[in-house]
Motif scaffolding. Sequence first.
Motif, short mmCIF file in Angstrom:
data_model
loop_
_atom_site.label_atom_id
_atom_site.label_comp_id
_atom_site.label_asym_id
_atom_site.label_seq_id
_atom_site.Cartn_x
_atom_site.Cartn_y
_atom_site.Cartn_z
N ASP A 79 0.82 -1.21 0.00
CA ASP A 79 0.00 0.00 0.00
C ASP A 79 0.86 1.26 0.00
N ARG A 124 -1.46 -4.44 -2.97
CA ARG A 124 -2.46 -3.39 -2.80
C ARG A 124 -3.72 -4.00 -2.19
N THR A 142 -11.86 -0.63 -4.50
CA THR A 142 -10.74 -0.16 -5.31
C THR A 142 -9.43 -0.41 -4.56
N THR A 143 -8.35 -0.60 -5.31
CA THR A 143 -7.02 -0.73 -4.71
C THR A 143 -6.19 0.53 -4.95
N ALA A 144 -6.84 1.59 -5.42
CA ALA A 144 -6.12 2.84 -5.68
C ALA A 144 -5.60 3.43 -4.38
N THR A 146 -4.58 6.83 -4.36
CA THR A 146 -4.86 8.26 -4.40
C THR A 146 -6.24 8.50 -4.97
N GLU A 149 -6.02 8.53 -8.72
CA GLU A 149 -5.92 7.18 -9.27
C GLU A 149 -7.27 6.48 -9.24
N ALA A 150 -8.01 6.66 -8.13
CA ALA A 150 -9.33 6.03 -8.02
C ALA A 150 -10.27 6.58 -9.08
N GLU A 152 -9.49 7.88 -11.99
CA GLU A 152 -9.08 7.41 -13.31
C GLU A 152 -9.52 5.96 -13.51
N THR A 153 -9.39 5.15 -12.45
CA THR A 153 -9.78 3.74 -12.54
C THR A 153 -11.28 3.59 -12.74
#
Length: 419
Positions: A79, A124, A142-144, A146, A149-150, A152-153
Motif C-alpha cells: 500500500d 495493494r 478499489t485498490t487505488a 490516491t 488514481e481512483a 481514473e480507474t
Amino acid sequence: MPGPRDVWNHVNRTTRIAGLAARATAPLTALRARRTSRQPGGSGSSRARLIAGVAAIAVLATGTAVYAQANKTVTLDVDGVASTVTTYAGSVDGLLAQNDVTVGERDTVVPAGPLRDGAAIVVRHAHEVTVMTDGVQRTVWTTALTAAEALETLSSRGADVQLVASRSTERRSPFLALELTIDGPARVQVDGTTLTAADGSTTVAQVLDQLGITLGDLDTVAVKPAADGVLVVVSRVVVQDVTTTAEIPAATVTQDDPALVVGKKRVTTKGVAGVRTVVETVTTVDGVETARVPVSDVVSQAQVDEVVRVGTKPKPVAAPAPAAPAPAADGSPVAAGGSANSLNWAALARCESGGNPSIVSSNGLYHGLYQFSVGTWGGVGGTGLPSQASADEQTARAQMLYNRSGASPWPVCGKNLFS
C-alpha cells in the motif's frame, strides 16, 4: 507515497555463514597434517584418506553455493510503503506469510508465483469507496492509493464520476485518507467560491484543514476529476423541520325560517376560519431545496361554520285602499277592514317611535306610536292629540289610514309592515 525503507524479518547472515565456514576449514587442516606425517608403506591408506577429504571439500562447496542461491534480497511494497527484505522464501506467498501480510480475494499482488532475488513485490489492499456515477450513488471496491488514481480507474463506469463522503463518516471514509496527488495547487470549491491550497501531495482532510474549512455534521465532500488534476467540492447540507399554517375557510349552513318573510336572512352563528398546521423536513444543499418529507399535518384550530336562517314566509299582498269609512255618530273610531289586521304594526311602531305611544317629536309636530300629525289624526276621526290616545286607538286609526292610503304615510318605516 513510499515510506521509510527498513528490513522486515532480516536474517543475520554473519552467524550462519561463520558456522558454515568453520565446518569447511576443519577438513582442510586435517588433510594438511596427514600429508606432513605420512609413513612409508601407507600409501594406499593415505590415498584413500586424501580422496575422502577432497570429496568432503566438494560437498561443502556445493552447500555453500546452494545457501547463496537461496538467500534473496527483494523490495516489498505494501500500500505504498516500500521495504527491503532479506528472505529465504522460495515464493511470493511465502514472503508475504513470513512478513505477516494478509491478502484477501479483492487485493492484488504483482508479481505472483516463484520469488527471485532482486524482485519488487507490490501488494495493494482493496477498500470500499462511495462513488457517484451519473447521479447514482453506490459503494465499490478499489485498490487505488490516491483520489486521482481512483477516479481514473473508475472513469470507465460513467462520464460523470466522483468520490463522495459525508462529515459523519469522515474518519472512516477511505478516500478522505487517500493521498491527493496534484501537479500544482489543490483547488477546493466551497461556499460559492474556489480556494487554492499550497502545492504538494497531501490528503483531502489536510487540504480542508489548511484552508480553514470547517465541515458541518451533514456537509458532504466530493472529489471530481479536473483538467489539472482533481477538484474538491464541499457542499453545505442543512436538514430542518419547517412549519407552515394555512387557513381553513368556514362553510355556510342555511336553515329555513318560517317566521321570516321570503328574501330575508338572519345570521345566527358567525363563521370562524380554522387553522391547518403542516410540519415538513426540508433538506437544502448550498441553499437549494433538494428534498421535502411530510412529518405531520393536523388541524390546530377547527373552523366554525356560519349558520344563516332564510325566510320562507310569503310576502303579504297590499289590498287596494278602500274609501275611508265615515266615523260613528258618537265620534268613536270605526274598525279597519281589509287585510290591514295581518300586517306587522308592532314593527312599524318600533321603527317610528320605538314603541312608545306617548312620545312627541322634538319639533312637536308628530305624536304617538305611528307619529301622526294632528291633521292626519283628525282625518281618520281622531280627537285631541294622538299621543294622548290609547295604544289600541292609535293602532286602529293607523289601520284606517292604511286602508285609505296604503303604506305611503310612512315613507321610511312603512316597509316594516311587511316584515
